[in-house]
Scaffold this active site. Structure first.
Site, mmCIF file in Angstrom:
data_model
loop_
_atom_site.group_PDB
_atom_site.id
_atom_site.type_symbol
_atom_site.label_atom_id
_atom_site.label_comp_id
_atom_site.label_asym_id
_atom_site.label_seq_id
_atom_site.Cartn_x
_atom_site.Cartn_y
_atom_site.Cartn_z
ATOM 1 N N SER A 80 -6.654 2.822 13.543
ATOM 2 C CA SER A 80 -6.635 4.122 14.241
ATOM 3 C C SER A 80 -6.211 5.255 13.300
ATOM 4 C CB SER A 80 -5.741 4.065 15.483
ATOM 5 O OG SER A 80 -4.386 3.953 15.144
ATOM 6 N N LEU A 100 9.321 -1.146 -2.208
ATOM 7 C CA LEU A 100 8.707 -1.051 -0.886
ATOM 8 C C LEU A 100 9.284 0.091 -0.049
ATOM 9 C CD1 LEU A 100 6.693 -2.615 0.905
ATOM 10 C CD2 LEU A 100 8.649 -3.848 1.839
ATOM 11 N N ARG A 130 -0.616 -13.018 -5.894
ATOM 12 C CA ARG A 130 -0.620 -11.621 -5.462
ATOM 13 C C ARG A 130 -1.292 -10.755 -6.529
ATOM 14 N NH1 ARG A 130 2.331 -9.305 -1.200
ATOM 15 N NH2 ARG A 130 3.508 -11.175 -0.800
ATOM 16 N N ASN A 143 1.111 5.932 1.647
ATOM 17 C CA ASN A 143 1.277 5.006 2.783
ATOM 18 C C ASN A 143 1.786 5.774 3.999
ATOM 19 O OD1 ASN A 143 1.624 2.509 4.216
ATOM 20 N ND2 ASN A 143 3.814 2.583 3.755
ATOM 21 N N GLN A 178 1.698 10.404 16.920
ATOM 22 C CA GLN A 178 2.160 11.358 15.907
ATOM 23 C C GLN A 178 1.600 11.016 14.527
ATOM 24 O OE1 GLN A 178 3.886 14.177 16.678
ATOM 25 N NE2 GLN A 178 3.422 13.431 18.737
ATOM 26 N N GLU A 179 1.484 9.726 14.249
ATOM 27 C CA GLU A 179 0.916 9.310 12.953
ATOM 28 C C GLU A 179 -0.465 9.929 12.746
ATOM 29 O OE1 GLU A 179 1.158 5.116 11.849
ATOM 30 O OE2 GLU A 179 2.763 4.809 13.302
ATOM 31 N N HIS A 207 4.247 4.815 7.139
ATOM 32 C CA HIS A 207 5.185 3.775 7.560
ATOM 33 C C HIS A 207 5.767 4.159 8.915
ATOM 34 C CE1 HIS A 207 8.099 0.582 7.245
ATOM 35 N NE2 HIS A 207 9.030 1.434 7.620
ATOM 36 N N ARG A 219 -0.280 -5.883 3.129
ATOM 37 C CA ARG A 219 0.066 -6.669 1.941
ATOM 38 C C ARG A 219 0.886 -5.830 0.977
ATOM 39 N NH1 ARG A 219 0.031 -11.633 2.769
ATOM 40 N NH2 ARG A 219 0.183 -11.907 0.518
ATOM 41 N N ILE A 220 2.015 -6.370 0.541
ATOM 42 C CA ILE A 220 2.821 -5.694 -0.480
ATOM 43 C C ILE A 220 2.036 -5.680 -1.792
ATOM 44 C CG2 ILE A 220 4.947 -5.831 -1.825
ATOM 45 C CD1 ILE A 220 6.263 -7.103 0.635
HETATM 46 N N1 NHR Z 1 3.459 -1.880 -1.779
HETATM 47 C C1 NHR Z 1 4.374 -1.263 -2.526
HETATM 48 N N2 NHR Z 1 4.516 -1.646 -3.780
HETATM 49 N N3 NHR Z 1 5.162 -0.259 -2.063
HETATM 50 C C2 NHR Z 1 5.036 0.145 -0.780
HETATM 51 O O1 NHR Z 1 5.810 1.122 -0.361
HETATM 52 C C3 NHR Z 1 4.102 -0.490 0.086
HETATM 53 C C4 NHR Z 1 3.310 -1.518 -0.475
HETATM 54 C C5 NHR Z 1 2.380 -2.208 0.327
HETATM 55 C C6 NHR Z 1 2.249 -1.901 1.662
HETATM 56 C C7 NHR Z 1 2.955 -0.702 3.696
HETATM 57 C C8 NHR Z 1 4.184 -1.309 4.345
HETATM 58 C C9 NHR Z 1 4.810 -0.525 5.435
HETATM 59 O O2 NHR Z 1 4.528 0.655 5.597
HETATM 60 C C10 NHR Z 1 3.048 -0.901 2.221
HETATM 61 C C11 NHR Z 1 3.950 -0.191 1.439
HETATM 62 C C12 NHR Z 1 3.505 -4.987 4.377
HETATM 63 C C13 NHR Z 1 4.761 -5.554 4.244
HETATM 64 C C14 NHR Z 1 4.954 -7.047 4.166
HETATM 65 O O3 NHR Z 1 6.066 -7.539 4.194
HETATM 66 C C15 NHR Z 1 5.831 -4.690 4.162
HETATM 67 C C16 NHR Z 1 5.631 -3.331 4.197
HETATM 68 C C17 NHR Z 1 4.359 -2.773 4.314
HETATM 69 C C18 NHR Z 1 3.295 -3.628 4.415
HETATM 70 N N4 NHR Z 1 3.850 -7.832 4.037
HETATM 71 C C19 NHR Z 1 3.850 -9.289 3.883
HETATM 72 C C20 NHR Z 1 3.510 -9.669 2.426
HETATM 73 O O4 NHR Z 1 3.880 -10.793 2.020
HETATM 74 C C21 NHR Z 1 2.797 -9.913 4.775
HETATM 75 C C22 NHR Z 1 2.988 -9.611 6.217
HETATM 76 C C23 NHR Z 1 1.748 -9.906 7.059
HETATM 77 O O5 NHR Z 1 0.688 -10.273 6.526
HETATM 78 O O6 NHR Z 1 1.847 -9.708 8.281
HETATM 79 O O7 NHR Z 1 2.847 -8.894 1.710
HETATM 80 O O8 NHR Z 1 5.647 -1.100 6.163
HETATM 81 C C1 GAR Z 2 0.626 2.004 12.200
HETATM 82 O O1 GAR Z 2 1.669 2.227 13.110
HETATM 83 C C2 GAR Z 2 1.189 2.010 10.786
HETATM 84 O O2 GAR Z 2 2.203 2.955 10.581
HETATM 85 C C3 GAR Z 2 1.748 0.615 10.702
HETATM 86 O O3 GAR Z 2 0.816 -0.205 11.362
HETATM 87 C C4 GAR Z 2 0.104 0.570 12.340
HETATM 88 C C5 GAR Z 2 -1.355 0.460 12.024
HETATM 89 O O4 GAR Z 2 -2.125 1.012 13.029
HETATM 90 N N1 GAR Z 2 1.922 0.201 9.349
HETATM 91 C C6 GAR Z 2 2.701 -0.817 9.017
HETATM 92 O O5 GAR Z 2 3.393 -1.399 9.834
HETATM 93 C C7 GAR Z 2 2.673 -1.201 7.570
HETATM 94 N N2 GAR Z 2 3.553 -2.284 7.356
HETATM 95 P P1 GAR Z 2 -3.655 1.391 12.766
HETATM 96 O O6 GAR Z 2 -4.306 0.195 12.095
HETATM 97 O O7 GAR Z 2 -4.204 1.605 14.125
HETATM 98 O O8 GAR Z 2 -3.698 2.599 11.904
#
Ligand code: NHR
Ligand code: GAR
Length: 197
Positions: free
Chosen positions: A13, A152, A69, A115, A181-182, A117, A99-100
């Site tokens: 979305s 992160l 990764r 990103n 809001q996003e 968040h 994915r991180i």
């Molecule tokens: N990568 C970096 N280096 N820095 C950031 O700030 C990032 C990033 C990758 C993604 C989005 C993020 C969020 O907004 C994001 C920011 C996934 C995880 C996570 O733990 C955490 C934060 C965010 C996205 N992922 C697991 C992993 O092992 C898998 C979880 C799953 O598949 O459900 O990568 O919160």
């Molecule tokens: C959004 O709320 C976004 O901020 C969040 O997932 C949702 C995705 O919705 N992101 C994370 O949690 C990253 N870890 P969308 O696919 O409908 O945009």
């Protein structure tokens, strides 16, 4: 033309809000910019269907098919850089991308990787932000658009929006309120980035 590549894992979305704003506000004319592609690490992401319906190129790249990764990130980088234009590496937007990303990937797109968040950073980096905000007794919650750094959810903040946490809220109710809001702040933050590029 500057290309934007949006990375998703699910519903898409936020991706759709950016695609629609870019078309409606004619970013092509205003910023010489367009959404060139949407890439998902989940082949069945609903967002891929929505992007295709809007005439955007879509690709999926399954992280489970890679041994590490770093190997996934290297392949993803190759797919993204396919959308470079002369003198302009793409702007990469994470929109519900789960994915991180490794430091090599982050540094490759330094300053061009953004990103959204679903919390008011620096509160609640990581996952399950809405339940954690409710459990902590927060009276407000929200979302943050930030530049991505290797650490992160710690990069410089570009925009934030605040919503109330209401009595009886569930994570689902709060997530829906935040998501509304996003959809407003993410396109605005990207437009602002282009104004300064
Ligand atoms: N990568 C970096 N280096 N820095 C950031 O700030 C990032 C990033 C990758 C993604 C989005 C993020 C969020 O907004 C994001 C920011 C996934 C995880 C996570 O733990 C955490 C934060 C965010 C996205 N992922 C697991 C992993 O092992 C898998 C979880 C799953 O598949 O459900 O990568 O919160
Ligand atoms: C959004 O709320 C976004 O901020 C969040 O997932 C949702 C995705 O919705 N992101 C994370 O949690 C990253 N870890 P969308 O696919 O409908 O945009």
């Amino acid at each position: 033309m500057k290309n934007i590549v949006i990375l998703i894992s699910g519903g898409g979305s936020n991706m759709l809000a950016i695609v629609k704003t870019a078309k409606r506000e004619s970013w092509a004319a205003k910023y010489q910019a367009q959404v060139a592609a949407v890439i998902s690490n989940q082949a069945d992401a609903q967002g891929l269907v929505l992007a295709a319906q809007h005439g955007i190129a879509t690709e999926s790249l399954d992280h489970k098919a890679f041994a590490s990764r770093e190997a996934f990130d290297a392949a993803l980088m190759q797919r993204i850089d396919h959308y470079s234009t002369p003198g302009n590496p793409p702007l990469v937007l994470l929109a519900g991308f789960m994915r991180i990303l490794s430091p090599g990937f982050v540094n490759h797109y330094g300053g061009r990787l953004v990103n959204i968040h679903p919390s008011l950073l620096p509160a609640f980096p990581g996952l399950h932000t809405h339940q954690r905000a409710i459990d902590a007794g927060c009276k407000v919650a929200g979302a943050t658009v930030h530049l991505v750094t290797p650490e992160l959810d710690h990069g410089p903040i570009l925009a934030q929006a605040v919503v109330p946490v209401l009595p009886g809220d569930t994570a689902e109710l709060l997530a829906t309120r935040v998501l509304t809001q996003e959809h407003l702040i993410y396109p605005q933050a990207v437009a602002k980035l282009f104004q300064n590029m």
